[in-house]
Write a protein that holds these residues in place. Structure first.
Motif, PDB file in Angstrom:
ATOM      1  N   MET A  54      43.039  35.428  44.006  1.00 45.36           N
ATOM      2  CA  MET A  54      42.968  36.039  42.680  1.00 45.36           C
ATOM      3  C   MET A  54      43.507  37.460  42.757  1.00 45.36           C
ATOM      4  N   TYR A  55      44.507  37.743  41.923  1.00 47.14           N
ATOM      5  CA  TYR A  55      45.054  39.095  41.839  1.00 47.14           C
ATOM      6  C   TYR A  55      44.453  39.788  40.626  1.00 47.14           C
ATOM      7  N   SER A  56      43.948  40.994  40.828  1.00 46.88           N
ATOM      8  CA  SER A  56      43.404  41.802  39.743  1.00 46.88           C
ATOM      9  C   SER A  56      44.394  42.919  39.423  1.00 46.88           C
ATOM     10  N   GLU A  57      44.963  42.866  38.239  1.00 42.76           N
ATOM     11  CA  GLU A  57      45.864  43.941  37.816  1.00 42.76           C
ATOM     12  C   GLU A  57      45.100  45.239  37.635  1.00 42.76           C
ATOM     13  N   LEU A  58      43.868  45.134  37.152  1.00 42.10           N
ATOM     14  CA  LEU A  58      43.039  46.307  36.929  1.00 42.10           C
ATOM     15  C   LEU A  58      42.802  47.084  38.220  1.00 42.10           C
ATOM     16  N   HIS A  59      42.489  46.353  39.296  1.00 41.71           N
ATOM     17  CA  HIS A  59      42.189  46.990  40.580  1.00 41.71           C
ATOM     18  C   HIS A  59      43.368  46.959  41.558  1.00 41.71           C
ATOM     19  N   ASP A  60      44.459  46.310  41.148  1.00 42.68           N
ATOM     20  CA  ASP A  60      45.637  46.151  42.004  1.00 42.68           C
ATOM     21  C   ASP A  60      45.222  45.643  43.375  1.00 42.68           C
ATOM     22  N   SER A  61      44.474  44.525  43.374  1.00 43.57           N
ATOM     23  CA  SER A  61      43.961  43.967  44.623  1.00 43.57           C
ATOM     24  C   SER A  61      43.965  42.444  44.569  1.00 43.57           C
ATOM     25  N   ASP A  63      41.822  38.995  45.981  1.00 42.55           N
ATOM     26  CA  ASP A  63      40.572  38.516  46.538  1.00 42.55           C
ATOM     27  C   ASP A  63      40.671  37.007  46.702  1.00 42.55           C
ATOM     28  N   ARG A  65      38.455  33.538  46.283  1.00 38.08           N
ATOM     29  CA  ARG A  65      37.253  33.014  45.635  1.00 38.08           C
ATOM     30  C   ARG A  65      37.234  31.492  45.704  1.00 38.08           C
ATOM     31  N   GLY A  71      36.059  32.083  36.913  1.00 36.66           N
ATOM     32  CA  GLY A  71      37.216  32.941  37.178  1.00 36.66           C
ATOM     33  C   GLY A  71      38.137  32.332  38.213  1.00 36.66           C
TER      34      GLY A  71
END
Length: 74
Positions: A54-61, A63, A65, A71
């Protein structure tokens, strides 16, 4: 956003799996798995679809899962 594991180079995917293993406290049951075994288990779960990147644009990270987790893929 879900990133398909095959979209990344093997070295990059392995580095993500290694980072995940180093930061996650996981109980492996009655026997203790080696670092290499833990990394391979993560890679196997990604390959089989049991886990997703999972890529988070908000956190630029990125993870890892479980696919069945909210999610996740399902």
């Amino acid at each position: 956003m879900i990133i398909p594991p095959h979209a990344l180079e093997k070295q990059t995917l392995r580095a993500i799996a290694e980072s995940f293993v180093l930061r996650e406290g996981t109980d492996y049951g009655e026997w203790e798995a080696t670092f290499e075994q833990k990394v391979q288990q993560v890679l196997d779960h990604l390959e089989s679809g049991e886990a997703v990147l999972m890529y988070s644009e908000l956190h630029d990270s990125v993870d890892i899962r479980p696919a069945r987790e909210p999610g996740g893929a399902e």
